[in-house]
Motif scaffolding. Structure first.
Motif, short mmCIF file in Angstrom:
data_model
loop_
_atom_site.label_atom_id
_atom_site.label_comp_id
_atom_site.label_asym_id
_atom_site.label_seq_id
_atom_site.Cartn_x
_atom_site.Cartn_y
_atom_site.Cartn_z
N ALA A 166 65.85 39.94 14.86
CA ALA A 166 66.00 40.51 13.53
C ALA A 166 66.54 39.43 12.59
CB ALA A 166 66.95 41.70 13.56
N PRO A 167 66.12 39.46 11.31
CA PRO A 167 65.13 40.38 10.73
C PRO A 167 63.73 40.10 11.27
CG PRO A 167 65.78 38.69 9.16
CD PRO A 167 66.67 38.52 10.33
N LEU A 168 62.90 41.14 11.20
CA LEU A 168 61.60 41.10 11.86
C LEU A 168 60.48 41.38 10.85
CD1 LEU A 168 60.07 41.18 14.69
CD2 LEU A 168 60.32 43.65 14.54
N PHE A 169 59.34 40.71 11.04
CA PHE A 169 58.16 40.96 10.22
C PHE A 169 56.96 40.98 11.15
CE2 PHE A 169 54.60 40.14 7.45
CZ PHE A 169 54.95 40.67 6.22
N ASP A 170 56.26 42.12 11.19
CA ASP A 170 55.08 42.27 12.03
C ASP A 170 53.84 42.20 11.13
OD1 ASP A 170 52.92 43.23 13.59
OD2 ASP A 170 54.28 44.33 14.89
N THR A 171 53.03 41.17 11.31
CA THR A 171 51.89 40.99 10.42
C THR A 171 50.81 42.05 10.63
OG1 THR A 171 50.93 39.40 12.00
CG2 THR A 171 52.24 38.50 10.19
N GLN A 172 50.73 42.64 11.81
CA GLN A 172 49.73 43.70 12.00
C GLN A 172 50.11 44.93 11.19
OE1 GLN A 172 49.04 46.01 15.84
NE2 GLN A 172 47.17 44.80 15.76
N VAL A 173 51.38 45.29 11.19
CA VAL A 173 51.85 46.41 10.39
C VAL A 173 51.67 46.10 8.91
CG1 VAL A 173 53.85 47.82 9.77
CG2 VAL A 173 53.50 47.14 12.16
N ALA A 174 52.05 44.90 8.50
CA ALA A 174 51.91 44.51 7.08
C ALA A 174 50.46 44.55 6.65
CB ALA A 174 52.51 43.12 6.87
N ALA A 175 49.55 44.13 7.53
CA ALA A 175 48.13 44.12 7.19
C ALA A 175 47.61 45.52 6.91
CB ALA A 175 47.33 43.47 8.32
N MET A 176 48.17 46.53 7.59
CA MET A 176 47.75 47.91 7.38
C MET A 176 48.13 48.40 5.99
SD MET A 176 48.09 50.02 10.96
CE MET A 176 49.73 49.52 11.49
N VAL A 177 49.17 47.82 5.42
CA VAL A 177 49.61 48.20 4.08
C VAL A 177 48.86 47.40 3.02
CG1 VAL A 177 51.61 48.32 2.54
CG2 VAL A 177 51.88 48.89 4.94
N CYS A 178 48.29 46.27 3.43
CA CYS A 178 47.65 45.36 2.48
C CYS A 178 46.13 45.47 2.44
CB CYS A 178 48.04 43.92 2.80
SG CYS A 178 49.78 43.54 2.48
N GLY A 179 45.58 46.54 3.02
CA GLY A 179 44.15 46.76 2.89
C GLY A 179 43.28 46.13 3.95
N PHE A 180 43.83 45.74 5.10
CA PHE A 180 43.04 45.13 6.16
C PHE A 180 42.64 46.13 7.25
CE2 PHE A 180 45.13 41.52 4.23
CZ PHE A 180 44.13 40.55 4.21
N GLY A 181 42.80 47.41 6.98
CA GLY A 181 42.40 48.42 7.95
C GLY A 181 43.46 48.67 9.00
N GLU A 182 43.08 49.46 10.01
CA GLU A 182 44.02 49.82 11.07
C GLU A 182 43.99 48.81 12.21
OE1 GLU A 182 43.67 53.83 12.35
OE2 GLU A 182 43.81 54.66 10.34
N GLN A 183 45.18 48.35 12.58
CA GLN A 183 45.35 47.46 13.73
C GLN A 183 44.45 46.23 13.67
OE1 GLN A 183 44.86 50.33 17.01
NE2 GLN A 183 47.07 50.28 17.29
N ALA A 184 44.50 45.54 12.56
CA ALA A 184 43.73 44.30 12.41
C ALA A 184 44.19 43.30 13.46
CB ALA A 184 43.92 43.73 11.01
N SER A 185 43.24 42.67 14.13
CA SER A 185 43.59 41.69 15.15
C SER A 185 44.02 40.38 14.51
CB SER A 185 42.40 41.44 16.08
OG SER A 185 41.37 40.73 15.39
N TYR A 186 44.68 39.55 15.32
CA TYR A 186 45.09 38.23 14.84
C TYR A 186 43.87 37.41 14.45
CZ TYR A 186 47.19 33.56 14.89
OH TYR A 186 47.60 32.29 14.55
N LEU A 187 42.82 37.50 15.25
CA LEU A 187 41.60 36.76 14.98
C LEU A 187 40.99 37.18 13.63
CD1 LEU A 187 39.46 34.76 16.03
CD2 LEU A 187 38.32 36.69 17.15
N GLU A 188 40.99 38.49 13.36
CA GLU A 188 40.44 38.99 12.10
C GLU A 188 41.24 38.49 10.91
OE1 GLU A 188 38.60 43.25 13.68
OE2 GLU A 188 40.70 43.12 13.03
N LEU A 189 42.56 38.48 11.04
CA LEU A 189 43.40 38.02 9.95
C LEU A 189 43.26 36.52 9.72
CD1 LEU A 189 46.69 40.09 10.40
CD2 LEU A 189 44.83 40.46 8.78
N VAL A 190 43.13 35.76 10.80
CA VAL A 190 42.93 34.32 10.67
C VAL A 190 41.66 34.05 9.87
CG1 VAL A 190 42.39 32.18 11.90
CG2 VAL A 190 44.23 33.66 12.73
#
Length: 406
Positions: free
Chosen positions: A97-121
């Motif tokens: 902590a503090p913690l930041f999960d990019t998969q969770v953040a991506a769901m709020v930023c319009g990248f769909g549900e459970q975006a993979s690391y590969l998709e975000l890259v």
């Protein structure tokens, strides 16, 4: 880029990393043959450098890494953090902590549900990752340069993903929307493995209270057995076998052996005796103390739930937030049954963007319509006025058409 194999190297690197505002973190582990994950490699990156830690190196002490994870001045960035955090919790009894999960953040930023690391890259950095080492055996030594490069890539691109998502969340004033998910991820209760709670994974497969009572005892026994032997649950007994035992409730070794799916000969072992004892405990439970088996809640609310699903889809398209982040099907079923349901969808920012609309839809004060192929919402008065306007227009056109035909 380097592989750290000694405690001194690790301490030096972690001291440098602690001077930065954030670090990105990932782990490579094995779990196919064990109950507890076996960490093999840990990758960390600061804004300036990236390294891999050989967690299986002789004599290495991971304390400097855990100290960095506990440093509250440094944000720890993970992608799909849950399994990584479980490993750290088990090894050091701490949650970064503090913690930041990019998969969770991506769901709020319009990248769909459970975006993979590969998709975000691909979406954020336009890079194509080499995934040839994806299914490698991380416990084998020595690690090849290709394996090390692959592992480190999982934290280098994560830096750009983090800074991009962080900036988007700040611009849209949505950073606080992650609070509930981060709170769950940073709670030790999320990672505690209590045998008495193991039945919850199978609760929906119990047909009646007696079955559930026996299943609770059997699941607790299997969980404790799997933990003590450090083997996967299925190595002890598969789920289907557990369900069959719970439903048939055998009272002796012969009855246990007669079950179609039960491993032959196991009824005569120590485990067989313990299984029969678990069945006996389950049958002796007071039915009133057994959790209620929830069936389909829909019933007469089925149509309401379907409307709420349409509304959820509309809100998702409008806001760009993944539906899973806003409301689950269970949330929708609860709202359909009760305006005051104790569900996340009726609290905080979720209530603001969806919950209030859901209640208005139930009360007939919100209308759904389709415009240009998309679902839109109207206040009921606006919808009524639009309907009256269309009726008036149609009535005005009718005499004109009649006159033209004359």
């Amino acid at each position: 880029m380097s592989l750290l194999t000694t405690t001194d190297e690790l301490a030096t690197v972690c001291d440098r990393f602690a001077r930065h505002p954030f670090v990105t973190v990932d782990t490579e582990f094995l779990r196919e043959t064990t109950f507890w994950p076996k960490v093999c490699v840990i990758q960390i990156a600061s804004p300036q450098e990236a390294v891999a830690i050989d967690a299986l190196a002789d004599g290495i002490d991971l304390s400097p890494f855990f100290a960095l994870m506990a440093n509250e001045a440094v944000v720890k960035v993970f992608h799909a953090a849950r399994q990584d955090l479980e490993i750290i919790w088990r090894l050091a009894r701490l949650i970064p902590a503090p913690l930041f999960d990019t998969q969770v953040a991506a769901m709020v930023c319009g990248f769909g549900e459970q975006a993979s690391y590969l998709e975000l890259v691909k979406a954020i950095t336009r890079a194509n990752l080499d995934k040839s080492s994806r299914f490698t055996d991380w416990s084998r030594r020595p690690l090849s340069p290709a394996q090390i490069d692959y592992a480190i890539a999982d934290v280098t691109y994560l830096r750009d993903i983090y800074t991009t998502l962080q900036a988007r969340l700040e611009r849209s004033n949505r950073l606080h929307w992650l609070a509930d998910e981060m709170e769950t991820l940073t709670s030790p209760a999320t990672y505690e493995q209590h045998p008495e709670n193991a039945w919850e994974r199978l609760r929906h497969r119990a047909r009646k209270p007696r079955d559930l009572a026996v299943l609770m005892e059997l699941a607790a026994w299997r969980e404790a057995e799997a933990q003590s032997r450090d083997v996967p649950r299925s190595r002890v007994l598969k789920d289907d076998v557990l369900i069959e035992i719970a439903q048939s409730a055998p009272k002796n070794a012969e009855a246990l052996a007669n079950l179609r799916s039960f491993p032959k000969g196991m009824e005569r072992s120590r485990a067989g005796a313990e299984i029969l004892a678990a069945v006996e405990r389950g049958l002796a439970r007071d039915p009133s103390g057994v959790p209620r088996i929830e069936r389909e809640r829909r019933g007469s609310n089925g149509a309401t739930v379907e409307l709420l699903k349409v509304l959820l889809r509309q809100v998702t398209e409008q806001t760009g937030v993944a539906a899973k982040m806003i409301a689950t099907v269970e949330d929708l079923e609860a709202i359909a049954s009760d305006d005051r349901a104790d569900v996340p969808a009726l609290k905080g920012w979720r209530r603001t963007i969806f919950g209030e609309k859901a209640l208005e839809l139930k009360r007939g004060r919100l209308a759904l319509a389709v415009e240009n192929g998309k679902v839109v919402t109207f206040d009921w008065q606006d919808a009524e006025n639009a309907s009256l306007s269309r009726s008036s227009d149609a009535a005005a056109e009718a005499p004109a058409e009649a006159s033209a035909s004359n």
